[in-house]
Design a protein around this motif. Sequence first.
Motif, PDB file in Angstrom:
ATOM      1  N   TYR A 118       0.784  -1.235   0.000  1.00 40.59           N
ATOM      2  CA  TYR A 118       0.000   0.000   0.000  1.00 40.59           C
ATOM      3  C   TYR A 118       0.821   1.294   0.000  1.00 40.59           C
ATOM      4  N   PHE A 119       2.050   1.247   0.445  1.00 36.53           N
ATOM      5  CA  PHE A 119       2.799   2.489   0.601  1.00 36.53           C
ATOM      6  C   PHE A 119       3.963   2.653  -0.379  1.00 36.53           C
ATOM      7  N   LEU A 120       4.437   1.549  -0.947  1.00 34.95           N
ATOM      8  CA  LEU A 120       5.615   1.621  -1.808  1.00 34.95           C
ATOM      9  C   LEU A 120       5.258   1.377  -3.269  1.00 34.95           C
ATOM     10  N   LYS A 121       6.072   1.934  -4.145  1.00 30.79           N
ATOM     11  CA  LYS A 121       5.801   1.861  -5.584  1.00 30.79           C
ATOM     12  C   LYS A 121       5.764   0.426  -6.094  1.00 30.79           C
ATOM     13  N   GLU A 122       6.500  -0.471  -5.463  1.00 29.23           N
ATOM     14  CA  GLU A 122       6.514  -1.862  -5.939  1.00 29.23           C
ATOM     15  C   GLU A 122       5.151  -2.539  -5.798  1.00 29.23           C
ATOM     16  N   GLY A 123       4.309  -2.043  -4.914  1.00 24.14           N
ATOM     17  CA  GLY A 123       2.978  -2.615  -4.749  1.00 24.14           C
ATOM     18  C   GLY A 123       1.857  -1.700  -5.209  1.00 24.14           C
ATOM     19  N   ASP A 124       2.149  -0.395  -5.278  1.00 29.18           N
ATOM     20  CA  ASP A 124       1.151   0.609  -5.658  1.00 29.18           C
ATOM     21  C   ASP A 124       1.830   1.645  -6.548  1.00 29.18           C
ATOM     22  N   PRO A 125       1.363   1.818  -7.789  1.00 32.31           N
ATOM     23  CA  PRO A 125       1.989   2.793  -8.704  1.00 32.31           C
ATOM     24  C   PRO A 125       2.067   4.198  -8.124  1.00 32.31           C
ATOM     25  N   ASP A 126       1.149   4.541  -7.217  1.00 34.85           N
ATOM     26  CA  ASP A 126       1.152   5.873  -6.602  1.00 34.85           C
ATOM     27  C   ASP A 126       1.950   5.899  -5.303  1.00 34.85           C
ATOM     28  N   GLY A 127       2.589   4.786  -4.973  1.00 36.80           N
ATOM     29  CA  GLY A 127       3.334   4.696  -3.717  1.00 36.80           C
ATOM     30  C   GLY A 127       4.669   5.422  -3.768  1.00 36.80           C
ATOM     31  N   ILE A 128       5.352   5.434  -2.635  1.00 42.05           N
ATOM     32  CA  ILE A 128       6.650   6.099  -2.514  1.00 42.05           C
ATOM     33  C   ILE A 128       7.730   5.212  -3.136  1.00 42.05           C
ATOM     34  N   ASP A 129       8.651   5.846  -3.839  1.00 43.19           N
ATOM     35  CA  ASP A 129       9.718   5.110  -4.509  1.00 43.19           C
ATOM     36  C   ASP A 129      10.863   4.844  -3.526  1.00 43.19           C
ATOM     37  N   LEU A 130      10.599   3.976  -2.584  1.00 42.83           N
ATOM     38  CA  LEU A 130      11.588   3.584  -1.575  1.00 42.83           C
ATOM     39  C   LEU A 130      11.615   2.065  -1.466  1.00 42.83           C
ATOM     40  N   GLN A 131      12.673   1.563  -0.861  1.00 42.01           N
ATOM     41  CA  GLN A 131      12.807   0.134  -0.643  1.00 42.01           C
ATOM     42  C   GLN A 131      12.976  -0.141   0.847  1.00 42.01           C
ATOM     43  N   VAL A 132      12.307  -1.186   1.334  1.00 35.95           N
ATOM     44  CA  VAL A 132      12.506  -1.592   2.728  1.00 35.95           C
ATOM     45  C   VAL A 132      13.934  -2.124   2.855  1.00 35.95           C
ATOM     46  N   PRO A 133      14.695  -1.654   3.834  1.00 37.30           N
ATOM     47  CA  PRO A 133      16.078  -2.139   4.003  1.00 37.30           C
ATOM     48  C   PRO A 133      16.126  -3.656   4.136  1.00 37.30           C
ATOM     49  N   ASN A 134      17.119  -4.258   3.516  1.00 31.50           N
ATOM     50  CA  ASN A 134      17.271  -5.717   3.563  1.00 31.50           C
ATOM     51  C   ASN A 134      17.415  -6.235   4.984  1.00 31.50           C
TER      52      ASN A 134
END
Length: 206
Positions: free
Chosen positions: A32-48
Amino acid sequence: FLSGYGLESDDKVARAELFGNFQESLQFIKRYFLKEGDPDGIDLQVPNSLFMITNVDELFLMASKSSKKHTYEEMCWAEIVLKIMHTIMHIDKDLRSNYFPAIQTQIFDRFYKYLYRDDNNNLFLGERGDTNSISLFEFETKSKKSRDSVIIKLLHKVEYVAEELFDRVGIRFVTNSKFDIIRVIKFLTEKNIVIPHNIKPSRTFN
């Protein structure tokens, strides 16, 4: 901290459930919050480093400002995950959840009792055969919110606890005229289907 939160830290089942909440929180964030799941999401990655966690204790340590082995970014991400975990736990521990189907049935049945259709399939509110029955354009019930919808709704609240979620059961009357709206309200109160004394004023502004 876990004990103070009401969790037995030595209980393997409780810890497994808590780790499940952690995994669900990560997936929720991505969805819901990141671009990888939602095109309108934030372009960030969860740290590994968060995906490497195998024990929830590590998440609390990562969120701690006193931790020297984690970056500020990791600390912020850990805090975000913990906030969503907190919300999920409130939903899971809500005593009403197990009884929701019975509660919903009891509420809807009070309305269904006075809804009927005539030979022409026209919808009415009232008692069959009563000439004062109110003609309705439509009657709708709102099904139970999805789990994700509940989480999102609670995250919008300042006090994001399950007790603050009110609109679990929804009913909509659509009348053919504005005057019939008043007739519907009058009927519902006279038949004690809706009891004014039980209305919470702060929730009825709209």
